[in-house]
Write a protein that holds these residues in place. Structure first.
Motif, PDB file in Angstrom:
ATOM      1  N   ARG A 146       0.843  -1.200   0.000  1.00  0.00           N
ATOM      2  CA  ARG A 146       0.000   0.000   0.000  1.00  0.00           C
ATOM      3  C   ARG A 146       0.875   1.246   0.000  1.00  0.00           C
ATOM      4  N   SER A 147       0.272   2.324  -0.445  1.00  0.00           N
ATOM      5  CA  SER A 147       0.901   3.637  -0.366  1.00  0.00           C
ATOM      6  C   SER A 147      -0.113   4.558   0.290  1.00  0.00           C
ATOM      7  N   LYS A 148       0.401   5.571   0.966  1.00  0.00           N
ATOM      8  CA  LYS A 148      -0.503   6.486   1.658  1.00  0.00           C
ATOM      9  C   LYS A 148       0.244   7.779   1.978  1.00  0.00           C
ATOM     10  N   PHE A 154       5.230   3.973   1.685  1.00  0.00           N
ATOM     11  CA  PHE A 154       4.821   2.675   1.153  1.00  0.00           C
ATOM     12  C   PHE A 154       5.039   1.635   2.238  1.00  0.00           C
ATOM     13  N   ASP A 155       4.090   0.732   2.377  1.00  0.00           N
ATOM     14  CA  ASP A 155       4.224  -0.413   3.275  1.00  0.00           C
ATOM     15  C   ASP A 155       4.190  -1.660   2.398  1.00  0.00           C
ATOM     16  N   VAL A 156       5.272  -2.430   2.443  1.00  0.00           N
ATOM     17  CA  VAL A 156       5.402  -3.633   1.631  1.00  0.00           C
ATOM     18  C   VAL A 156       5.456  -4.818   2.592  1.00  0.00           C
ATOM     19  N   TYR A 157       4.339  -5.549   2.706  1.00  0.00           N
ATOM     20  CA  TYR A 157       4.237  -6.694   3.609  1.00  0.00           C
ATOM     21  C   TYR A 157       4.492  -7.976   2.828  1.00  0.00           C
ATOM     22  N   PHE A 158       5.553  -8.663   3.153  1.00  0.00           N
ATOM     23  CA  PHE A 158       5.868  -9.921   2.488  1.00  0.00           C
ATOM     24  C   PHE A 158       4.974 -11.027   3.032  1.00  0.00           C
ATOM     25  N   ASP A 159       4.767 -12.060   2.218  1.00  0.00           N
ATOM     26  CA  ASP A 159       3.852 -13.135   2.622  1.00  0.00           C
ATOM     27  C   ASP A 159       4.490 -14.143   3.573  1.00  0.00           C
ATOM     28  N   SER A 160       5.797 -14.038   3.818  1.00  0.00           N
ATOM     29  CA  SER A 160       6.453 -14.929   4.768  1.00  0.00           C
ATOM     30  C   SER A 160       7.763 -14.293   5.231  1.00  0.00           C
ATOM     31  N   HIS A 175      -4.413  11.515  -1.442  1.00  0.00           N
ATOM     32  CA  HIS A 175      -4.065  10.663  -0.308  1.00  0.00           C
ATOM     33  C   HIS A 175      -2.960   9.664  -0.637  1.00  0.00           C
ATOM     34  N   ALA A 176      -2.393   9.750  -1.835  1.00  0.00           N
ATOM     35  CA  ALA A 176      -1.290   8.903  -2.291  1.00  0.00           C
ATOM     36  C   ALA A 176      -1.665   7.422  -2.303  1.00  0.00           C
ATOM     37  N   GLY A 177      -2.935   7.132  -2.341  1.00  0.00           N
ATOM     38  CA  GLY A 177      -3.397   5.752  -2.288  1.00  0.00           C
ATOM     39  C   GLY A 177      -3.202   4.957  -3.561  1.00  0.00           C
ATOM     40  N   GLN A 178      -2.845   5.602  -4.666  1.00  0.00           N
ATOM     41  CA  GLN A 178      -2.662   4.895  -5.938  1.00  0.00           C
ATOM     42  C   GLN A 178      -1.193   4.757  -6.339  1.00  0.00           C
TER      43      GLN A 178
END
Length: 102
Positions: free
Chosen positions: A12-14, A23-29, A88-91
């Motif tokens: 996500r970006s915000k 930016f928040d980059v959440y890895f799946d593991s 809102h920088a959401g895109q």
């Protein structure tokens, strides 16, 4: 080499106030976090190139406890200005999804 979208559960970006985008980059593991969080594809220089930011001002903050990386940079213009295209920088995250990781 996988694309970012293939190894993350959430990207996500915000806005981070009127002068920053984050930016928040959440890895799946945890394994994917350990493998890719230092990838050149997520580097300060790459973000500077992709988003037209000064590399000296881009912040790259790994958060191993959450298997995520936070990356922030100053907005080119303050939020809500006459040329604002994404209040809102959401895109902003969309162009990252197809970035190939090394």
């Amino acid at each position: 080499m996988p694309k970012l979208r293939e190894v993350c559960r959430y990207v996500r970006s915000k806005q981070a106030g009127p002068f920053w985008i984050t930016f928040d980059v959440y890895f799946d593991s945890r394994e994917n976090f350990d493998r890719y969080h230092r990838s050149p594809a997520l580097s300060v220089q790459r973000f500077a190139t992709l988003y037209g930011a000064d590399p000296a001002l881009v912040k790259h903050i790994p958060v191993p406890q959450l298997s995520m990386v936070k990356i922030s940079y100053p907005r080119p213009t303050p939020q809500g200005g006459m040329v604002e295209r994404d209040m809102h920088a959401g895109q902003q995250y969309a162009r990252l999804l197809d970035v190939q990781l090394d």
